[in-house]
Each structure stands twice: as C-alpha cells, then as structure tokens.
Design a protein around this motif. Structure first.
Motif, short mmCIF file in Angstrom:
data_model
loop_
_atom_site.label_atom_id
_atom_site.label_comp_id
_atom_site.label_asym_id
_atom_site.label_seq_id
_atom_site.Cartn_x
_atom_site.Cartn_y
_atom_site.Cartn_z
N GLY A 199 0.88 -1.42 0.03
CA GLY A 199 0.15 -0.05 0.08
C GLY A 199 1.04 1.68 0.08
N LYS A 200 0.81 1.89 1.30
CA LYS A 200 1.40 3.22 1.31
C LYS A 200 2.22 3.53 1.35
CE LYS A 200 -0.35 4.19 5.72
NZ LYS A 200 -0.67 5.17 6.47
N PHE A 201 3.27 2.08 1.59
CA PHE A 201 4.69 2.05 2.18
C PHE A 201 5.23 1.97 0.85
CE2 PHE A 201 2.91 1.13 5.91
CZ PHE A 201 3.16 2.28 6.54
N ILE A 202 5.15 1.99 -0.16
CA ILE A 202 5.18 1.55 -1.47
C ILE A 202 5.20 3.17 -2.60
CG2 ILE A 202 5.63 0.22 -3.92
CD1 ILE A 202 7.20 -0.76 -1.46
N ASN A 203 5.76 3.81 -3.05
CA ASN A 203 5.76 4.52 -4.03
C ASN A 203 5.51 4.00 -5.33
OD1 ASN A 203 6.66 6.57 -2.32
ND2 ASN A 203 8.47 6.38 -2.59
N GLU A 204 4.11 4.17 -6.38
CA GLU A 204 3.64 3.83 -7.73
C GLU A 204 5.26 3.64 -8.88
OE1 GLU A 204 -0.22 3.36 -8.81
OE2 GLU A 204 -0.33 4.69 -6.94
N LEU A 205 5.21 3.08 -9.33
CA LEU A 205 6.46 3.50 -10.70
C LEU A 205 6.54 3.91 -11.60
CD1 LEU A 205 9.22 2.49 -11.47
CD2 LEU A 205 7.41 0.14 -12.98
N ASN A 206 6.57 5.18 -11.55
CA ASN A 206 6.48 5.42 -12.60
C ASN A 206 7.99 6.05 -13.46
OD1 ASN A 206 7.81 8.62 -12.39
ND2 ASN A 206 6.66 8.03 -10.92
N PHE A 207 8.20 6.86 -15.10
CA PHE A 207 9.49 6.71 -14.91
C PHE A 207 10.05 8.15 -15.30
CE2 PHE A 207 7.84 2.02 -16.26
CZ PHE A 207 9.12 1.91 -16.03
N ASP A 208 9.34 8.68 -14.78
CA ASP A 208 9.61 10.27 -14.84
C ASP A 208 10.35 9.76 -13.62
OD1 ASP A 208 7.99 11.35 -17.11
OD2 ASP A 208 6.19 11.07 -15.92
N GLU A 209 10.47 9.78 -12.48
CA GLU A 209 11.39 10.01 -11.00
C GLU A 209 12.44 9.23 -11.08
OE1 GLU A 209 8.01 11.14 -7.31
OE2 GLU A 209 7.30 10.66 -8.82
N TRP A 210 12.64 8.27 -11.87
CA TRP A 210 14.58 7.67 -11.52
C TRP A 210 15.60 8.68 -11.12
CZ3 TRP A 210 15.25 2.34 -12.80
CH2 TRP A 210 14.05 2.09 -12.72
N VAL A 211 16.30 8.82 -10.85
CA VAL A 211 17.68 9.15 -10.19
C VAL A 211 18.61 8.09 -10.85
CG1 VAL A 211 16.36 11.16 -9.15
CG2 VAL A 211 17.37 8.48 -8.18
N PHE A 212 19.75 9.39 -11.52
CA PHE A 212 20.96 8.96 -11.93
C PHE A 212 21.85 7.86 -10.14
CE2 PHE A 212 21.59 10.21 -15.86
CZ PHE A 212 22.04 9.26 -16.60
N ASN A 213 22.48 6.86 -9.54
CA ASN A 213 22.78 7.06 -8.96
C ASN A 213 24.68 6.52 -8.96
OD1 ASN A 213 24.72 4.50 -6.25
ND2 ASN A 213 22.81 6.64 -5.88
N ASN A 214 25.50 7.21 -8.46
CA ASN A 214 26.78 7.18 -8.77
C ASN A 214 27.42 6.81 -7.58
OD1 ASN A 214 26.03 9.29 -10.80
ND2 ASN A 214 28.64 8.44 -10.97
N ALA A 215 28.12 6.10 -7.31
CA ALA A 215 28.66 5.44 -5.59
C ALA A 215 29.59 4.79 -5.71
CB ALA A 215 27.98 4.82 -5.23
N GLY A 216 30.70 4.79 -5.17
CA GLY A 216 31.32 3.53 -5.06
C GLY A 216 32.42 3.36 -6.99
N GLY A 217 32.44 4.75 -7.71
CA GLY A 217 33.18 4.50 -8.73
C GLY A 217 31.83 3.65 -9.62
N ALA A 218 30.70 3.37 -9.50
CA ALA A 218 29.82 2.88 -10.11
C ALA A 218 28.60 3.36 -10.69
CB ALA A 218 29.31 1.71 -9.30
N MET A 219 28.01 3.57 -11.90
CA MET A 219 26.56 4.66 -12.34
C MET A 219 25.42 3.64 -12.37
SD MET A 219 26.89 7.66 -14.43
CE MET A 219 26.08 8.51 -14.66
N GLY A 220 24.45 3.68 -11.86
CA GLY A 220 23.29 2.83 -12.32
C GLY A 220 22.73 4.25 -12.28
N SER A 221 20.55 3.86 -12.49
CA SER A 221 19.97 4.37 -12.23
C SER A 221 18.63 3.64 -11.56
CB SER A 221 18.88 5.48 -13.87
OG SER A 221 18.91 4.03 -14.32
#
Ligand SMILES: *[C@@H]1O[C@H](CO)[C@@H](O)[C@H](O)[C@H]1NC(C)=O
Ligand SMILES: *[C@@H]1O[C@H](CO)[C@@H](O)[C@H](O)[C@H]1NC(C)=O
Length: 218
Positions: free
Chosen positions: A69-91
């Motif tokens: 329920g409310k504890f999970i955000n509904e998936l949409n493809f506008d609110e993805w973000v990049f993540n750079n950490a430990g030299g790796a990159m993904g979204s």
C-alpha cells in the motif's frame, strides 16, 4: 598509553552497542521480509518469461504496491535518478525509503562496475534481468547472480561488483539507512557535480523518510 587504552575501550564499546542495536532493535522496525520479496520476484519472473525489463519492473512494482500500500511509491518513469557511488553508475527508482529500510529498483541499461561500499545495513540484491557478478579480495572466481537469485551483502562487507547493460534488480537494504546516504551522495561532490541529481535524490530520500515516519514507519 592510557590514551590508547581509553580509545580502544571506547571503540570496543561502540562496536558492542551498534552490534546490539543492529541485532535487537532495528529489526523490530522492518516491514519487508527478504524471503517474501524473493517469492514475489519469482512469481513476477514466471509471469514474464521473456525477460522484458519494462514488463517485469512494471508488474513487480504493481504487486509491491498492492501488497504494501502507501509504503510503496507507484512506479513511474519520470522519477528515476542516477546514482553514482563507489565508482559505479546506474539509475534507480525509490519504491520505499525510511530510517531503517529502503527498497529500490536499481540497474543500468549500459553496464557498470565498482565498489559496493561498506554499510551499516544488510543488503539483498535480487536480480530481475541479466546478471550481477561480485568478488571479495582474495577470491579468484566471481560469484554470479542470475534472475531468481539474491546477492546478500552482509553488513560491513566490501566487494567489487559488475553488471552488464540491461541488468536490473530489486534492492532491499535493512539497517541504519542514514549512515548509507553519504556513500550515495559524495561522488556528486567529489566528481560528477551533477547537482540536479543530488538535489532530486536528497529530496526523494527526505520526503519518503519523513512521510513514512509520520505514518509510524521508522
Ligand atoms: C526463486 O526461484 C529460484 C529458482 O529460479 C529458487 O532457487 C529460489 O529458491 C526461489 N526463491 C524463493 C524465495 O521462492
Ligand atoms: C516490453 O514490455 C513493454 C511493456 O509491457 C512493451 O511495451 C514492449 O513492447 C515490450 N518490448 C518487447 C521487446 O517485447
């Protein structure tokens, strides 16, 4: 010498307290069960045997929202973000973030490799498409995780990992999440200078943590 003794004593004390908190206090705050999530992942994979990432993430996102329920955000493809950490990159897409847990979709369309980071949390990386490899220093053969398997990175353990293009996963972290955030943010300040991503990530984390706390989910 007295000083060294005192510092050692403090460090041992700190270790014992944090260890006790991790085993006895934090788990009472968890709402996600790694085995139940893995069962949901398996069911999703059975419904989508063609390995279509979009279909798998959309299907699993909907199942998670139905279940939590409310504890999970509904998936949409506008609110993805990049993540750079430990030299790796993904979204990533943040499905849930609170003080003791986060649940995200993470992966990369083009492939990446880097350091897992060392965390005050247990991390369960459940593969949805393609695969992930990992190794600890001294291991000459890689661990390989395919869809339907979960890579459990224990608290305090470091590895190097790799994912090819098109590898996506559901990642559950359970522990003291605020301690993980610097790992997720600092590559921006020391390297990418992608302030927009940093701002979005901080905003999403803060909004989710505060909102869940108001709903009684620490
Ligand atoms: C998920 O499926 C894999 C096989 O694809 C199996 O080895 C594993 O035990 C399953 N996990 C759960 C929790 O059902
Ligand atoms: C993958 O699934 C999405 C959504 O269900 C669909 O729009 C797309 O055409 C599919 N792609 C392929 C290659 O089948």
């Amino acid at each position: 010498m007295k000083f060294v003794g005192l510092i050692s004593l403090l460090l041992v004390g700190l270790y014992m307290v944090t260890n006790w908190l991790f085993i006895n206090v934090l788990p009472h705050r968890y709402i996600f069960d790694k085995d139940e999530l893995m069962t949901m992942v398996n069911q999703t994979l059975e419904r989508n045997p063609d390995g279509n990432s979009t279909a798998i993430l959309t299907d699993l996102g909907a199942s998670l929202h139905d279940r939590y329920g409310k504890f999970i955000n509904e998936l949409n493809f506008d609110e993805w973000v990049f993540n750079n950490a430990g030299g790796a990159m993904g979204s990533m897409f943040v499905l849930h973030a609170s003080v003791t847990e986060y649940l995200i979709f993470f992966g990369t369309a083009v492939g990446t490799e880097g350091h897992t980071g060392v965390h005050y949390a247990d991390d369960h990386f459940m593969m949805l498409t393609k695969y992930q490899t990992a190794h600890r220093a001294g291991d000459l053969e890689p661990e390989v995780y395919y869809p339907g398997s979960s890579h459990h990175l224990k608290r305090g353990i470091a590895k190097q990992y790799h994912m090819p293009g098109g590898a996506w996963a559901l990642e559950l972290a359970q522990g003291w999440i605020p301690a993980m955030l610097p790992f997720g943010f600092l590559d921006t300040l020391s390297s990418t200078m992608d302030i927009e991503t940093l701002w979005k990530t901080v905003k999403i984390s803060a909004v989710n943590m505060v909102r869940n706390a108001i709903w009684g989910k620490i």
